[in-house]
Motif scaffolding. Structure first.
Motif, PDB file in Angstrom:
ATOM      1  N   GLY A   1       0.840  -1.114  -0.307  1.00  0.00           N
ATOM      2  CA  GLY A   1       0.004  -0.135  -0.720  1.00  0.00           C
ATOM      3  C   GLY A   1       1.186   1.615  -0.232  1.00  0.00           C
TER       4      GLY A   1
ATOM      5  N   GLY B   1      -4.381   1.037  10.617  1.00  0.00           N
ATOM      6  CA  GLY B   1      -4.669   2.129   9.850  1.00  0.00           C
ATOM      7  C   GLY B   1      -3.902   3.349  10.601  1.00  0.00           C
TER       8      GLY B   1
ATOM      9  N   ASP C   1       4.055   2.360   6.768  1.00  0.00           N
ATOM     10  CA  ASP C   1       3.183   1.505   5.985  1.00  0.00           C
ATOM     11  C   ASP C   1       1.911   1.541   7.254  1.00  0.00           C
ATOM     12  OD1 ASP C   1       1.124   0.623   4.615  1.00  0.00           O
ATOM     13  OD2 ASP C   1       3.013  -0.503   3.489  1.00  0.00           O
ATOM     14  N   PRO C   2       0.922   2.274   7.523  1.00  0.00           N
ATOM     15  CA  PRO C   2      -0.076   2.651   6.567  1.00  0.00           C
ATOM     16  C   PRO C   2       0.326   4.292   6.490  1.00  0.00           C
ATOM     17  CG  PRO C   2      -1.201   2.271   8.634  1.00  0.00           C
ATOM     18  CD  PRO C   2       0.544   1.630   8.707  1.00  0.00           C
TER      19      PRO C   2
ATOM     20  N   GLN D   1       0.188   6.019   3.640  1.00  0.00           N
ATOM     21  CA  GLN D   1      -0.887   6.277   2.959  1.00  0.00           C
ATOM     22  C   GLN D   1      -1.943   7.011   3.507  1.00  0.00           C
ATOM     23  OE1 GLN D   1      -2.665   2.347   2.027  1.00  0.00           O
ATOM     24  NE2 GLN D   1      -0.807   2.180   3.423  1.00  0.00           N
TER      25      GLN D   1
ATOM     26  N   CYS E   1      -7.056   7.130   6.928  1.00  0.00           N
ATOM     27  CA  CYS E   1      -6.910   5.808   5.849  1.00  0.00           C
ATOM     28  C   CYS E   1      -7.172   4.213   6.667  1.00  0.00           C
ATOM     29  CB  CYS E   1      -5.326   5.151   5.394  1.00  0.00           C
ATOM     30  SG  CYS E   1      -4.718   4.083   4.739  1.00  0.00           S
TER      31      CYS E   1
ATOM     32  N   VAL F   1      -7.365   0.580   6.747  1.00  0.00           N
ATOM     33  CA  VAL F   1      -6.967  -1.028   6.339  1.00  0.00           C
ATOM     34  C   VAL F   1      -7.918  -2.094   6.771  1.00  0.00           C
ATOM     35  CG1 VAL F   1      -5.362  -2.488   6.319  1.00  0.00           C
ATOM     36  CG2 VAL F   1      -4.780  -0.414   6.500  1.00  0.00           C
TER      37      VAL F   1
ATOM     38  N   ARG G   1      -2.219  -7.704   4.439  1.00  0.00           N
ATOM     39  CA  ARG G   1      -3.371  -6.611   4.604  1.00  0.00           C
ATOM     40  C   ARG G   1      -3.879  -6.647   3.153  1.00  0.00           C
ATOM     41  NH1 ARG G   1       0.279  -2.255   7.539  1.00  0.00           N
ATOM     42  NH2 ARG G   1       1.412  -3.168   6.613  1.00  0.00           N
TER      43      ARG G   1
ATOM     44  N   GLY H   1      -6.278   0.004   2.005  1.00  0.00           N
ATOM     45  CA  GLY H   1      -6.133   0.788   1.909  1.00  0.00           C
ATOM     46  C   GLY H   1      -7.308   2.203   1.538  1.00  0.00           C
TER      47      GLY H   1
ATOM     48  N   THR I   1      -8.095   5.604   1.140  1.00  0.00           N
ATOM     49  CA  THR I   1      -7.456   7.315   2.349  1.00  0.00           C
ATOM     50  C   THR I   1      -8.802   8.341   1.845  1.00  0.00           C
ATOM     51  OG1 THR I   1      -5.340   6.246   2.403  1.00  0.00           O
ATOM     52  CG2 THR I   1      -5.925   8.795   2.286  1.00  0.00           C
TER      53      THR I   1
END
Ligand code: AMP
Ligand code: GLY
Length: 421
Positions: free
Chosen positions: A10, A230, A291-292, A295, A331, A333, A380, A383, A385
């Protein structure tokens, strides 16, 4: 420019999407990439992110102008060094500088030597010495494997018994292979955690919007740790005062310490902070985008990411004015049922277009394209957003979009950001 991005999650989708917006980028390649990244870049699934010789060969064969090495493993394996040796410009730290992440003992020693605020700790190479030391300590206490361990090498032990078990597991059981041969035993810090991703060219360090991750799999921070369920940005906990203290007490001292030790860090320095009652302290450094978190953070970037990456590579970051949108991003997930434990793959994903029609962006982390459409292909999976004028608006929009997506066993947390809205 022809640009190659290494990685396939992601985070890499977010990097690719941002690079695609750049006026400097004509052609984008991604190795290995994923089914979502294929919407914005030509993916090369046959080249793994850890196969440094194959990456160098691909960069040469394709005559790319620039390579962004995104994940931790290829950085630790010297991918940037290998590319630069062949005259190919690359974004990311050298293997030596990437030890800020790949050896927790390396970065701990640096923090200790230069007085950078962090948890007290001791290093052990001998299991019996580690166990004897634990008899003199009280719980909770933190045990860390020295090397890369897929984010699983940290145990926050609630009892000394649990701490001893973790030490035996790492040092005798070989739980993390060579990564666990040396361990850190660390004081447990208390407070809220904030991620500060920084662009760093070895001369200048520029923090991005501060963000917050949600590591536990279930609501209210219950259940096992994951890669992150997230994130949102900017973090309201990262006030002007905390930002100034972090700059003066942590970011600039870290930059100076790395230079005093004789190495140049170019790339993204991920600074994981604990906001303790004595001020911000470093939980960990990583040598890359999170990550995340990425994002949530990159969609807020107004400036051209390619220009920034070039400035980092060429050490001209100090001349850049990096601009951010005056908005918030969240974001959410979507993970496979069972993650971070065992999970099934190959579940058909529906509602992706409907989610994007709300104005949200869907980043693919683990998906595959089949004749039937996109299917799940990882822990995962996506994501989702969304941006908003406030964190509350961003969170609500991200959830409205995420709820349009369905696949068998899909799991998301329902409380991303809610503690801070
Ligand atoms: P790391 O892999 O170093 O990010 O650690 C994973 C998580 O363990 C962090 O996000 C923290 O929640 C927790 N952690 C690590 N070190 C400490 C510490 N010294 N005190 C309290 N929690 C910690
Ligand atoms: N979100 C945590 C990490 O990227 O390491």
């Amino acid at each position: 420019m022809k640009v190659l991005v290494i990685g396939g999650g992601g985070r890499e989708h977010a990097v690719c999407k941002k690079l695609k917006e750049s006026k400097l980028v004509d052609t984008l390649l991604c190795a290995p990439g994923n089914a979502g990244i294929a919407q914005v870049a030509t993916c090369v699934p046959g080249v793994k992110a850890t196969d440094v010789p194959a990456i160098v060969k691909l960069a040469k064969d394709e005559q790319v102008d620039f390579v962004c090495v995104t994940p931790d493993d290829p950085l630790a394996l010297g991918c940037v060094d290998a590319l630069e040796k062949e005259g190919i410009a690359a974004f990311g730290p050298s293997a030596y500088a990437a030890q800020m992440e790949s050896s927790k003992i390396f970065s701990k020693n640096l923090m200790k030597k230069y007085g950078i605020p962090t948890a007290q700790s001791e290093t052990f190479e001998d299991m019996h010495a580690a166990l004897a030391y634990l008899d003199t300590q009280s719980a909770p206490i933190v045990i860390k494997a020295d090397g890369l361990a897929l984010g699983k090498g940290v145990i926050v032990a609630q009892t000394i018994g649990e701490a001893k078990e973790a030490v035996v597991d790492m040092m005798q059981g070989g739980r993390f292979g060579k990564s666990g041969a040396r361990v850190l035993i660390e004081e447990c810090m208390f407070g809220r955690e904030v991620t500060v991703l920084c662009f760093c060219d070895g001369k200048t360090i520029v923090p991005m919007r501060a963000s917050q991750d949600h590591k536990r799999v279930n609501d209210n921070d219950q259940g096992p740790n994951t890669g992150g369920m997230g994130a949102f940005a900017p973090s309201p906990l990262y006030t002007q005062e905390i930002a100034e203290r972090t700059m003066n007490e942590i970011l600039v001292p870290t930059l100076n310490a790395m230079n005093a030790e004789g190495f140049t860090f170019k790339g993204v320095l991920y600074v994981g902070l604990m906001l303790t009652d004595k001020g911000p302290k470093v939980v960990e450094y990583n040598a890359r985008f999170g990550d995340p978190e990425t994002q949530a953070v990159l969609p807020l970037l107004e400036s051209d990411l390619m220009e920034i990456m070039l400035a980092v590579r060429n050490q001209t970051l100090g001349q850049m004015d990096i601009r951010w949108k005056d908005q918030a991003a969240a974001c959410i997930v979507l993970a496979s049922g069972g993650y971070p434990g065992k999970y099934e793959s190959g579940k058909l994903i529906t509602g992706l277009n409907e989610a994007e029609q709300t104005g949200a962006t869907v980043y693919h982390a683990g998906t595959k394209m089949t004749e039937a459409g996109y299917v799940t292909a990882g822990g995962r999976v996506l994501g989702v957003t969304a941006l908003g004028g406030t964190l509350r608006e961003a969170v609500d929009s991200a959830y409205a979009a995420a709820r349009k997506i369905h696949f068998d066993g899909a799991h998301m947390r329902s409380d991303i950001g809610s503690r801070d809205c």
